[in-house]
Design a protein around this motif. Sequence first.
Motif, PDB file in Angstrom:
ATOM      1  N   SER A 738      28.569  47.898  50.698  1.00  0.00           N
ATOM      2  CA  SER A 738      30.010  48.034  50.920  1.00  0.00           C
ATOM      3  C   SER A 738      30.785  46.727  50.737  1.00  0.00           C
ATOM      4  O   SER A 738      32.002  46.717  50.922  1.00  0.00           O
ATOM      5  CB  SER A 738      30.254  48.591  52.325  1.00  0.00           C
ATOM      6  N   ASN A 739      30.057  45.660  50.446  1.00  0.00           N
ATOM      7  CA  ASN A 739      30.796  44.395  50.276  1.00  0.00           C
ATOM      8  C   ASN A 739      30.036  43.416  49.383  1.00  0.00           C
ATOM      9  O   ASN A 739      28.915  43.696  48.947  1.00  0.00           O
ATOM     10  CB  ASN A 739      31.074  43.762  51.643  1.00  0.00           C
ATOM     11  N   TRP A 740      30.672  42.303  49.121  1.00  0.00           N
ATOM     12  CA  TRP A 740      29.997  41.177  48.458  1.00  0.00           C
ATOM     13  C   TRP A 740      29.839  40.096  49.518  1.00  0.00           C
ATOM     14  O   TRP A 740      30.733  39.893  50.346  1.00  0.00           O
ATOM     15  CB  TRP A 740      30.845  40.651  47.305  1.00  0.00           C
ATOM     16  N   GLU A 741      28.710  39.414  49.459  1.00  0.00           N
ATOM     17  CA  GLU A 741      28.447  38.413  50.498  1.00  0.00           C
ATOM     18  C   GLU A 741      28.184  37.064  49.816  1.00  0.00           C
ATOM     19  O   GLU A 741      27.405  36.992  48.861  1.00  0.00           O
ATOM     20  CB  GLU A 741      27.216  38.849  51.308  1.00  0.00           C
ATOM     21  N   HIS A 789      40.886  40.349  53.247  1.00  0.00           N
ATOM     22  CA  HIS A 789      40.053  41.029  52.239  1.00  0.00           C
ATOM     23  C   HIS A 789      39.031  41.963  52.907  1.00  0.00           C
ATOM     24  O   HIS A 789      38.021  42.322  52.309  1.00  0.00           O
ATOM     25  CB  HIS A 789      39.331  39.999  51.355  1.00  0.00           C
ATOM     26  N   GLY A 791      36.924  41.433  55.290  1.00  0.00           N
ATOM     27  CA  GLY A 791      35.578  40.879  55.482  1.00  0.00           C
ATOM     28  C   GLY A 791      35.431  40.108  56.777  1.00  0.00           C
ATOM     29  O   GLY A 791      36.276  40.179  57.668  1.00  0.00           O
ATOM     30  N   THR A 808      32.125  37.725  53.806  1.00  0.00           N
ATOM     31  CA  THR A 808      32.037  38.948  52.993  1.00  0.00           C
ATOM     32  C   THR A 808      33.423  39.348  52.520  1.00  0.00           C
ATOM     33  O   THR A 808      34.425  39.044  53.181  1.00  0.00           O
ATOM     34  CB  THR A 808      31.448  40.120  53.799  1.00  0.00           C
ATOM     35  N   ILE A 809      33.463  40.030  51.383  1.00  0.00           N
ATOM     36  CA  ILE A 809      34.707  40.606  50.842  1.00  0.00           C
ATOM     37  C   ILE A 809      34.434  42.106  50.698  1.00  0.00           C
ATOM     38  O   ILE A 809      33.476  42.483  50.015  1.00  0.00           O
ATOM     39  CB  ILE A 809      35.037  39.999  49.450  1.00  0.00           C
ATOM     40  N   LYS A 810      35.226  42.891  51.370  1.00  0.00           N
ATOM     41  CA  LYS A 810      34.960  44.333  51.386  1.00  0.00           C
ATOM     42  C   LYS A 810      35.297  44.976  50.047  1.00  0.00           C
ATOM     43  O   LYS A 810      36.332  44.692  49.463  1.00  0.00           O
ATOM     44  CB  LYS A 810      35.782  44.987  52.504  1.00  0.00           C
ATOM     45  N   LYS A 811      34.394  45.887  49.611  1.00  0.00           N
ATOM     46  CA  LYS A 811      34.652  46.552  48.323  1.00  0.00           C
ATOM     47  C   LYS A 811      35.822  47.517  48.440  1.00  0.00           C
ATOM     48  O   LYS A 811      36.575  47.691  47.507  1.00  0.00           O
ATOM     49  CB  LYS A 811      33.406  47.323  47.881  1.00  0.00           C
ATOM     50  N   TYR A 813      38.377  47.206  49.681  1.00  0.00           N
ATOM     51  CA  TYR A 813      39.634  46.504  49.509  1.00  0.00           C
ATOM     52  C   TYR A 813      40.324  46.989  48.237  1.00  0.00           C
ATOM     53  O   TYR A 813      41.526  46.947  48.101  1.00  0.00           O
ATOM     54  CB  TYR A 813      39.349  45.004  49.441  1.00  0.00           C
TER      55      TYR A 813
END
Length: 815
Positions: A738-741, A789, A791, A808-811, A813
């Motif tokens: 669900s996100n990028w880390e 974002h 995260g 993290t940046i939430k997808k 988003y």
Amino acid sequence: MLNSTQKLIPTLIGLSVAIVALAAFLFSYLDHPFKLLSIAIVLLSVFIFYIALRLKKFNTYSNLSTESSSSSDEFATAFEYASIGMGLVSLEGRFIKVNKSLCDLLGYSSEEFTKLTFQEITHPDDLERDLGYVSKLVNDAIETYQIEKRYFTKKGDIIWINLSGSKVKNPDGSFKHFIAQIENITPRKDAFQKIEEQSQRIQNIIDGTNAGTWEWNVQTGETIFNQKWAELIGYTLEELSPISINTWMNFTHPDDLFISEQKLTECFEKQSEYYTCECRMQHKDGHWIWVLDRGKVMTWTEDGKPLMMFGTHTDITNLKEAQHELSKSKAFLDTVLNSVDVGIVVCDHTGRLTLFNQAATDMHGIPFNPLESKNWTSYYDLLKTDGITPLQLDEIPLFMALKDGQISNSELIIQHASGNKIFVNCTGNQILDQNNNLLGAVIAMTDITNLKLATKNAEDIAVKFKGIFDSTFQFIGFLSPEGTLLEANQTAVNFAGLHADDLIGKKFWDCYWWTISKETQETLKANIESAAKGEFIQYEVEVLGGMGPTTILFNLKPLFDASGEVIAIIPEGRPIQEIVDSRKALLQKNEELERFASVASHDLKEPLRMISSFLSLLEQNYKGKFDDKADTYIHFSVDAAKRMTNLINDLLNYAKIGSEDAPIELIKTNELINEILPLFNTDLEIQNRKIEIEKLPDIVGKTTPIKTLFQNLIGNAVKYQKPGSNTLIKVSGKENISNWEFCVEDNGIGIAPQHYEEIFQMFHRLHTKEEFAGTGMGLATCNKIVKQHGGEIWVKSEEGVGSKFFFTIKKQYLN
Ligand code: ADP
């Protein structure tokens, strides 16, 4: 006259002998002329001897005739009263005279007999043979004969007789009549026939049983087998001959010979009457067959040794195989019965217990006892489900199954020998044979003690849970995956100002709360569908309460079973109107503050720039023209003005985050970092440190804030280094569901754990400006960017070792 002739014969014989003696004397002592005389005398004596012999013969006949006439009375008596039948029969076969026994035998009177011929009363099948003998007798070919033949009695019955026939001649030698002696042999014949029939029957039985037979002379070893005996092992008797007891030994399995010998010894020593032995014999094809060998010593020698032994061989291979299969399936059944944890109890049709498997025995803790039903209750402690009242016989499930045919799910308590109470569920049936005859009954007992305890616990828990469920501040319910409201707690019901009955069983989106608008209902419906697929849903929504519209924070939480299937959905809501209101107020305040900070920092920037530039001019033009103190003050003022500028810049940046109109776009993270790296080149070259950027995932977000984010973190990593060490800075990243880390790692001075949280607050610094320059706004800015974002940002660090800043940046988003 006969008597005088009789007396004359020895005289004449004596005379002739005397003359011969005289002649012999004359012949030897006298001269030749007298020798002739002596020969003449001899001839004379021979003549006299001849006369004597003729007289003797004549006399014999005369004697006979005389004796006959003298003993005729005796003969007549003997004839008449002889125990066997007698008859005088003419040449033609007519009965001339018969005695009483013959009359009795055939049922005719003697008068009737005289009108009969033997041909008339002889069985046609025997007549020819009889006539053959008669003719031989008449022709003097035989003197007498004896045959067994059949006569018809007057009544028409057939009787067997033994006939002795002879003939009587007249004195002149001519045929006079036959004498027939007739003995009734019907009883003997019947007996013989019975024996014949019996032995035929026995033979038939032997043939019918398909048994091989053997006869064995134990003393000589001489043995006789029948054809079947040989066929059992695939041979003919011819193939096996010469046959002896060794024939049997050669074909029998050596192990079984030993057993056979033992059994024979028992028989020979009269310990057992019959010899019975199961032996393996080798078939002509090579395989072994099983033979039941049975026999008995029938005759013994005078000194008590076994003489003749007779017996049979029966092929019991199939039986043996069936027995083997049976014992295998019995073993299988026993194993199954004793390995299941269901108690099995069986009784016969009289109610006597016949089987208790291991589980059943364990349930009672006492050994199995094959009791009659009347004794069950006294031996086995069976109680009603109250655990106190003993069961009566007609309440015992096995007994009920036996009487009524079937019983299911009957519960009772077994008082175990240890005192423990075991709760069992019983199911049972009658056992019937193919013809529906009652053989007994069987019962299966399942130990449900744990289930009962668990049920009780579950009930207790349910009561507690219901209390909590109803008294909780949140609205909680229970939905089927299709969205039907199965349960709603009191709080939720009260909130609607309704009764549970108005809500339960309805589709959730049709319940009062959600009827605030069509759109709210549609959103809920869509969200329930997502939750039914396993998604956790959370959103703020305005719903109808008893008092009117209220905002709630609403969750839909899927409930999974062991296989991962969604079996229910738990809706949960909490009124957050106040929070929403205060958040709104806070946001407004924040906006105002930010606007103020933005305006203030913006407005301050200009005078500050002027102060800074004039102070710089002052420093440049008047340094050393006043005293040292003035130089120091000017320096501090210049420095303070610089820091003030930095602080105002940082504040302005912070305030701007979120308010900018930047688009959400795809960010090629590696490219973005490459753009900001040159900013640190000088520092990196000076400090002889390296920065390593791994292959990073591309993300979706606002480019400028993300750039600031990396810039601040890499800037801190460069700044907070241990002096004089060769350290490395590494930037890495990965894509989660669900996100990028991302992680910015350094091997700098590190941070103590107690500061992990606070460093993300505004103006929070762990060092003096002398140690490390800074405003304390960098991480606060990072935190704000990450939150915007969707995260999280956090740090893992060890003092003196280094730090790892993760974010993290939430997808989502994207949406
Ligand atoms: P500053 O302007 O002081 O750098 P930041 O908000 O960026 O403000 O950082 C707050 C504090 O967190 C710093 O004063 C420093 O003590 C600590 N810090 C931040 N980054 C690191 C780092 N990479 N290593 C050690 N300490 C750090």
